[in-house]
Write an enzyme that holds these catalytic residues in place. Structure first.
Site, PDB file in Angstrom:
ATOM      1  N   ASP A 306      -1.967   8.154   3.574  1.00 41.68           N
ATOM      2  CA  ASP A 306      -2.779   7.916   2.378  1.00 41.68           C
ATOM      3  C   ASP A 306      -3.302   6.475   2.444  1.00 41.68           C
ATOM      4  OD1 ASP A 306      -3.985   8.213  -0.127  1.00 41.68           O
ATOM      5  OD2 ASP A 306      -2.296   9.349  -0.919  1.00 41.68           O
ATOM      6  N   GLU A 527      -4.161   8.955 -10.743  1.00 35.91           N
ATOM      7  CA  GLU A 527      -2.946   8.479 -10.101  1.00 35.91           C
ATOM      8  C   GLU A 527      -2.035   7.757 -11.100  1.00 35.91           C
ATOM      9  OE1 GLU A 527      -3.522   6.881  -6.161  1.00 35.91           O
ATOM     10  OE2 GLU A 527      -5.367   8.018  -5.897  1.00 35.91           O
TER      11      GLU A 527
END
Length: 643
Positions: A306, A527
């Site tokens: 990521d 997020e």
């Protein structure tokens, strides 16, 4: 006359001839193997791999952010991939041509290298090609799970692939196959369900994005990415990037099942989760990445980190970068998202290989996997993008598909204060109706996060948005239909529609409306910024519900990425609809409100009563929901329609 050649010249010629006859036959035999599309993929991969220097191999393992890339960097460092992070575009309101031009400029650098290895461009196309001006924005996964319709999701994948290809993009970081077990998690809306069986069904989107396996990767498809491996939806209290505490059986039974499904459907890449499993960072987990994913599951594509994911192996992030690089690559990561510090990454890997901390076999495995994906994707045959799919960006066909997905993802939770007196479907012909609430006339709010910018934004036209962590004034134009516009187009021409974002009780009483539609919900988030331990409707929305529903018959349409606390307010509400984050086509909501289509959606998430019950999922011993998993009232269409 005899040809005279001096002795030094003769020596040089003999040396050249010896070199030619000793080396050239081998190269003459297979020089074009990796360039020959008729050769098997593995033959091409091995032929190219053996020609590569260490520097060329390490360059392939790096993925850089677009804003930090140039054609010269691409050429000098043999970079394997470029991405656009959320809100990263060539310019404001960039057209398909603007995207294609930038992507091709980088590709010129890549293909002008010694071996001419094309790079691959990735983007977070998580509900449509959502970074792009005028793209179709589909419902987020939390709504799509409600449909339990794999064929619909496959069609959405195919449409998303076309809209990516319209801008020259060949790689989508999708699907998210997390199993969200706690709605307090800020990424819960990226998950199809708390139930792994629904998530498994929805892996059919892989076939839409990439094409069915026999077809390979046609030019109207993209490379997909199953993420985030593994257990990202099970962290303690739903805290993003936190620790998932669960035994091996639980991990396999709940969080793992969708990965074998995605792999069987040919998913090209797998992205690793920021989170930990029982205290071990996933970016450093050799057992789960190399032994299980690549070994037991037989995954042949490449594993990608990521965004700066390896940096977070240590705390504080990046505090021991050499260690982070070593442990992550040895764990089995093949491509590392290093958006900015590419020279540091390349130098560090080079040092670790030269000192034998990372074996050359590990580098070769990584590059072999990256090349395999690129060959299968057809990048060597057609590295450059064109505008042949430009008309697919935001096409009417895709908007119709998104509208279909919206109406199929609506869940009717309450319909009338008495079972024998339902409020929905609403009558189209009325004297005067009220539409109220912050989310009724705002495409940005109904789309949620990962829309144009990383965190998403409010507004339809000129908007103040957020790019990464820095506030900036931006002028963006979302295209689509608000829920208010959908309502206005659905009702009879004689019906007067009054819109007030925040009506007072006095106003509602005085106007004597036939009924009201209240559209409220969460602001956009993404997020960690979406982590929420309270899960309450914002105060402005609650005040609107109170002012309206205490004074007129009302249906509340809740725009949210997860269930929210609604039980205390339920008695005053006549009808309640969970609309989730429907995306750009708000008419899909009005389609079911007014009975052109019936409500069919069933909860793919448990709707809790109180946050102190969380985490609570179907099958738990303490299961006591407000609305159980699978709940959803149905209505019949009163008007046969096909929009």
């Amino acid at each position: 006359m005899a040809l005279k050649i001096c002795i030094p010249t003769m020596v040089v010629l003999v040396g050249v001839l010896v070199l030619y006859f000793s080396i050239s036959p081998t190269h003459a035999q297979d020089a074009l193997l990796y360039r020959d599309p008729k050769q098997p993929v593995e033959t091409r991969v091995e032929d190219l791999l053996r020609r590569m220097t260490l520097a060329e191999k390490i360059g392939q393992m790096a993925q850089m952010e677009r804003e930090n890339m140039t054609a010269d960097i691409m050429k000098d460092y043999n970079i394997g991939s470029v991405l656009s992070g959320g809100g990263s575009w060539p310019k404001q309101n960039a057209t398909a041509k603007d995207w294609v031009d930038v992507i091709n400029d980088f590709q010129k650098g890549a293909t002008s290298t010694r071996l001419g290895i094309p790079y691959i461009y990735g983007i977070d196309a998580v509900h449509g090609n959502n970074n792009v001006y005028k793209a179709t924005i589909f419902p987020h996964n939390v709504g799509l799970g409600v449909t339990r319709d794999p064929e619909l999701v496959k069609r959405i994948g195919a449409a998303t692939a076309l809209e990516c290809r319209a801008t020259g993009i060949q790689y989508a970081f999708s699907p998210c196959i997390a199993v969200c077990r706690d709605p307090r998690w800020g990424r819960c809306y990226e998950s199809y369900s708390e139930d792994h069986t629904i998530v498994q069904q929805m892996t059919e989107i892989v076939a839409g994005l990439q094409g069915d396996i026999p077809e390979g990767h046609p030019q109207d498809k993209v490379v997909g990415c199953a993420k985030h491996y593994v257990g990202d939806g099970g962290t303690v209290k739903g805290i993003n990037e936190n620790n998932t505490i669960i035994d091996w059986k639980g991990l396999l039974d709940i969080h793992m099942p969708a990965y074998p499904d995605a792999i069987r459907k040919g998913v090209g890449t797998v992205m690793i989760s920021y989170s930990s499993w029982n205290g071990v960072k996933m970016h450093a987990n050799h057992d789960l990445i190399t032994n299980y994913l690549k070994g037991t599951l037989g995954f042949k594509g490449f594993v990608i980190s990521d965004w700066q994911g390896i940096d977070k192996i240590t705390y504080p992030a990046h505090s021991n970068y050499t260690y982070s690089v070593e442990v992550s690559i040895n764990a089995g990561l093949d491509m590392i998202m290093v958006p900015y510090n590419y020279t540091e990454f390349i130098d560090t890997v080079t040092f670790l290989v030269e000192k034998n901390y990372i074996p050359m076999s590990r580098i070769d495995d990584a590059v072999r996997r990256i090349l395999r994906v690129k060959f299968i994707a057809g990048l060597f045959e057609k590295p450059f993008a064109d505008l042949s799919f430009a008309d697919q960006l935001g096409s009417q066909e895709h908007r119709d598909l998104a509208r279909e997905a919206v109406r199929k993802s609506q869940v009717l939770l309450k319909n009338g204060k008495h079972p024998n007196n339902p409020l929905l479907p609403l009558p189209k012909k009325a004297h005067k109706i009220l539409v109220a609430g912050t989310h009724a006339n705002d495409i940005g709010l109904q789309c949620g996060g990962w829309t144009i910018t990383w965190r998403g934004m409010a507004g339809n036209n000129n908007t103040i948005g957020i790019i990464y962590e820095f506030p900036m004034i931006i002028s963006l134009f979302l295209t689509g239909t608000t829920i208010l516009s959908g309502i206005k187009s659905a009702v009879d021409p004689s019906t007067k529609v009054e819109y007030r974002k925040k009506p007072s009780s006095r106003f509602v009483k005085a106007m004597q409306f036939d009924y009201a539609i209240v559209v409220v919900g969460e602001p956009p988030y993404v997020e960690t910024f979406g982590d929420n331990l309270n899960l309450t409707i914002p105060q402005t929305g609650l005040r609107t519900i109170h002012n309206v529903c205490n004074n007129v018959k009302c249906v509340v349409v809740l725009i949210s990425g997860r269930p929210l606390v609604i039980e205390p307010h339920l008695p005053k509400i006549d009808a309640l609809v969970a609309a989730w984050l429907p995306g750009s086509e708000g008419q899909g909501v009005s389609d079911v409100l007014f009975g052109d289509f019936g409500f069919t959606g069933k909860l793919a998430r448990t709707w809790f009563k109180r946050v102190d019950q969380l985490p609570m999922n179907v099958g738990d011993p303490h299961y006591d929901p407000l609305f159980p998993f699978g709940f959803g009232l149905e209505t019949k269409p009163i008007v046969a329609g096909n929009h």
